[in-house]
Design a protein around this motif. Sequence first.
Motif, mmCIF file in Angstrom:
data_model
loop_
_atom_site.group_PDB
_atom_site.id
_atom_site.type_symbol
_atom_site.label_atom_id
_atom_site.label_comp_id
_atom_site.label_asym_id
_atom_site.label_seq_id
_atom_site.Cartn_x
_atom_site.Cartn_y
_atom_site.Cartn_z
ATOM 1 N N CYS A 1 0.834 -1.199 0.000
ATOM 2 C CA CYS A 1 0.000 0.000 0.000
ATOM 3 C C CYS A 1 0.873 1.255 0.000
ATOM 4 O O CYS A 1 0.641 2.196 -0.772
ATOM 5 N N ALA A 2 1.868 1.280 0.871
ATOM 6 C CA ALA A 2 2.756 2.430 0.966
ATOM 7 C C ALA A 2 3.478 2.677 -0.349
ATOM 8 O O ALA A 2 3.617 3.829 -0.802
ATOM 9 N N ALA A 3 3.955 1.597 -0.974
ATOM 10 C CA ALA A 3 4.659 1.737 -2.248
ATOM 11 C C ALA A 3 3.745 2.291 -3.335
ATOM 12 O O ALA A 3 4.160 3.136 -4.146
ATOM 13 N N GLN A 4 2.506 1.835 -3.353
ATOM 14 C CA GLN A 4 1.552 2.309 -4.355
ATOM 15 C C GLN A 4 1.261 3.798 -4.169
ATOM 16 O O GLN A 4 1.219 4.569 -5.132
ATOM 17 N N ALA A 5 1.043 4.214 -2.930
ATOM 18 C CA ALA A 5 0.765 5.623 -2.662
ATOM 19 C C ALA A 5 2.002 6.478 -2.929
ATOM 20 O O ALA A 5 1.915 7.561 -3.524
ATOM 21 N N GLY A 6 3.166 5.977 -2.490
ATOM 22 C CA GLY A 6 4.402 6.721 -2.695
ATOM 23 C C GLY A 6 4.735 6.912 -4.159
ATOM 24 O O GLY A 6 5.198 7.983 -4.578
ATOM 25 N N ALA A 7 4.486 5.889 -4.958
ATOM 26 C CA ALA A 7 4.770 5.970 -6.393
ATOM 27 C C ALA A 7 3.908 7.021 -7.084
ATOM 28 O O ALA A 7 4.258 7.508 -8.165
ATOM 29 N N ARG A 8 2.810 7.366 -6.450
ATOM 30 C CA ARG A 8 1.883 8.353 -7.030
ATOM 31 C C ARG A 8 1.992 9.715 -6.344
ATOM 32 O O ARG A 8 1.117 10.553 -6.457
ATOM 33 N N GLY A 9 3.081 9.910 -5.619
ATOM 34 C CA GLY A 9 3.360 11.232 -5.082
ATOM 35 C C GLY A 9 3.037 11.483 -3.630
ATOM 36 O O GLY A 9 3.267 12.589 -3.134
ATOM 37 N N ALA A 10 2.513 10.513 -2.924
ATOM 38 C CA ALA A 10 2.173 10.708 -1.512
ATOM 39 C C ALA A 10 3.409 10.573 -0.633
ATOM 40 O O ALA A 10 4.303 9.772 -0.913
ATOM 41 N N ARG A 11 3.470 11.363 0.424
ATOM 42 C CA ARG A 11 4.534 11.254 1.432
ATOM 43 C C ARG A 11 4.059 10.272 2.492
ATOM 44 O O ARG A 11 3.143 10.579 3.251
ATOM 45 N N VAL A 12 4.681 9.111 2.533
ATOM 46 C CA VAL A 12 4.174 8.001 3.346
ATOM 47 C C VAL A 12 5.229 7.525 4.330
ATOM 48 O O VAL A 12 6.416 7.427 3.985
ATOM 49 N N ILE A 13 4.777 7.194 5.528
ATOM 50 C CA ILE A 13 5.634 6.530 6.499
ATOM 51 C C ILE A 13 4.947 5.240 6.944
ATOM 52 O O ILE A 13 3.733 5.217 7.166
ATOM 53 N N VAL A 14 5.717 4.170 7.021
ATOM 54 C CA VAL A 14 5.225 2.881 7.507
ATOM 55 C C VAL A 14 5.814 2.651 8.895
ATOM 56 O O VAL A 14 7.029 2.759 9.080
ATOM 57 N N VAL A 15 4.958 2.329 9.851
ATOM 58 C CA VAL A 15 5.388 2.152 11.235
ATOM 59 C C VAL A 15 5.135 0.715 11.676
ATOM 60 O O VAL A 15 4.064 0.155 11.415
ATOM 61 N N ASP A 16 6.132 0.125 12.341
ATOM 62 C CA ASP A 16 5.968 -1.242 12.852
ATOM 63 C C ASP A 16 6.790 -1.406 14.123
ATOM 64 O O ASP A 16 7.887 -0.851 14.224
ATOM 65 N N HIS A 17 6.241 -2.180 15.070
ATOM 66 C CA HIS A 17 6.976 -2.404 16.318
ATOM 67 C C HIS A 17 8.101 -3.418 16.161
ATOM 68 O O HIS A 17 9.030 -3.457 16.965
ATOM 69 N N ALA A 18 8.042 -4.246 15.124
ATOM 70 C CA ALA A 18 9.074 -5.254 14.894
ATOM 71 C C ALA A 18 10.383 -4.578 14.490
ATOM 72 O O ALA A 18 10.389 -3.482 13.934
ATOM 73 N N PRO A 19 11.497 -5.240 14.738
ATOM 74 C CA PRO A 19 12.786 -4.627 14.412
ATOM 75 C C PRO A 19 13.077 -4.542 12.917
ATOM 76 O O PRO A 19 13.971 -3.807 12.497
ATOM 77 N N GLU A 20 12.332 -5.300 12.121
ATOM 78 C CA GLU A 20 12.533 -5.285 10.675
ATOM 79 C C GLU A 20 11.207 -5.563 9.976
ATOM 80 O O GLU A 20 10.304 -6.159 10.562
ATOM 81 N N PRO A 21 11.071 -5.127 8.725
ATOM 82 C CA PRO A 21 9.795 -5.327 8.019
ATOM 83 C C PRO A 21 9.625 -6.753 7.517
ATOM 84 O O PRO A 21 10.587 -7.504 7.382
ATOM 85 N N GLY A 22 8.369 -7.117 7.258
ATOM 86 C CA GLY A 22 8.058 -8.343 6.523
ATOM 87 C C GLY A 22 8.436 -9.647 7.171
ATOM 88 O O GLY A 22 8.800 -10.599 6.479
ATOM 89 N N ARG A 23 8.326 -9.742 8.483
ATOM 90 C CA ARG A 23 8.762 -10.971 9.150
ATOM 91 C C ARG A 23 7.922 -12.178 8.743
ATOM 92 O O ARG A 23 8.439 -13.287 8.585
ATOM 93 N N LYS A 24 6.599 -11.992 8.579
ATOM 94 C CA LYS A 24 5.756 -13.114 8.151
ATOM 95 C C LYS A 24 6.031 -13.498 6.705
ATOM 96 O O LYS A 24 5.894 -14.672 6.321
ATOM 97 N N ILE A 25 6.405 -12.514 5.882
ATOM 98 C CA ILE A 25 6.739 -12.814 4.487
ATOM 99 C C ILE A 25 7.895 -13.810 4.445
ATOM 100 O O ILE A 25 7.889 -14.768 3.662
ATOM 101 N N LEU A 26 8.880 -13.600 5.305
ATOM 102 C CA LEU A 26 10.097 -14.413 5.271
ATOM 103 C C LEU A 26 9.851 -15.874 5.625
ATOM 104 O O LEU A 26 10.581 -16.755 5.153
ATOM 105 N N ILE A 27 8.842 -16.148 6.464
ATOM 106 C CA ILE A 27 8.595 -17.540 6.844
ATOM 107 C C ILE A 27 7.536 -18.204 5.969
ATOM 108 O O ILE A 27 7.278 -19.397 6.099
ATOM 109 N N SER A 28 6.928 -17.444 5.080
ATOM 110 C CA SER A 28 5.828 -17.985 4.273
ATOM 111 C C SER A 28 6.326 -18.974 3.233
ATOM 112 O O SER A 28 7.437 -18.866 2.728
ATOM 113 N N GLY A 29 5.462 -19.942 2.927
ATOM 114 C CA GLY A 29 5.790 -20.919 1.889
ATOM 115 C C GLY A 29 7.069 -21.667 2.157
ATOM 116 O O GLY A 29 7.825 -21.966 1.230
#
Length: 403
Positions: A22-50
């Motif tokens: 979502c952030a990438a889509q909005a940012g690519a179209r000119g929006a100033r976006v910040i993504v906030v997460d309590h985890a130390p790094e992004p996409g932790r569930k992505i890394l264990i998927s499949g």
Amino acid sequence: MKPTSENHDAIVLGAGAAGLFCAAQAGARGARVIVVDHAPEPGRKILISGGGRCNFTNIHATHERYLSANKHFARSALSRYTPADFLELVERYGIAWHEKTLGQLFCDGSAREILAMLVEECRIGGVEIACGLSLGEVSHADGMFHVRAGHRTLSARHLVIATGGPSIPKMGASGIAYDLARQFGLKVVQPRPALVPLTLPGDEALFRELSGVATPVEARVADGPWGKAAFREAALFTHRGLSGPAILQISSYWQRGTELGINFLPDLAAGWMVEAKKANPKVGLRRVLGAHLPDRLAVALADRLALAGDLGHHSDKALRAAEGALADWRFNPDGSEGYAKAEVTAGGIATTGLSQKTMEASTVPGLYAIGEAVDVTGWLGGYNFQWAWASGHAAGVAIAQNL
């Protein structure tokens, strides 16, 4: 330290698949976006998927393969951002992929390639990914959302809830999305573990002895609260009950008190046992079942059916009854292995309060909910990632159009 005040066009809560996209889509179209997460790094569930290779979409992803109180809600977003659209992005980054089974697309290499692609898309769009920040107070006043994140105070006209559900709590998952939704007056459909192994009560102890045995079956629910469903894939016996793809699939349609039916021999035509008797009346049931099923399972089922001796000793009626039992063996699970083992969370933020086109809350302009946080749950096999991409795309585009 005095909190700094920062203005953005959009604040995305959650650096998972939906939030990053979502952030990438909005940012690519000119929006100033910040993504906030309590985890130390992004996409932790992505890394264990499949199994670490990320089953990033399914070529059969249409709204019919998603559960929701509004079974048509996902249609709009899924039709406007399709598996082919995401695959085009994957190929643009040179990520090698393959189709495994049933339309499931996986990376040839590592799930890290998908995460790296999402992070790079955010970088291109000028998106800041701020991890390791605990979420504090979230408020809304004068058309602006204000978020305390660690030592920072963020403000924006648009706020996106992309914090997922409570499945896999060891990865930091929680139900914070539902707290935020209720805070802003949105309803929540009772969350529950989905795509999860089911547990069996003590009277099914015989099947616990089969722990580790897997076989292709058809698993079905005939009268569940989410309608009829049937899945033909492998089932796995565990020391606690039943698992495997067929069981994970049907678990999303199951609730406590609902019977689960298993067809152990879905590829055999009606009357096969009588035909087996005609072909060889001196053959025993264990041997007949052993030709189609793992040995330990064949023995256990034969013992339960209690047709001792040769098939020729039994009437056609008795054999048809045994055949019927094997085609619709009833289990009464007493629960599931819960959020700890659930791949996703079903239920969530009610779609009645959201626009199916933009994912924006109808009563709170500028508030969006996407991904697993919403009451839209896909089948096993890449469907939930496609919902993350599609809902994230819908919200990201809408944010940029309303700057």
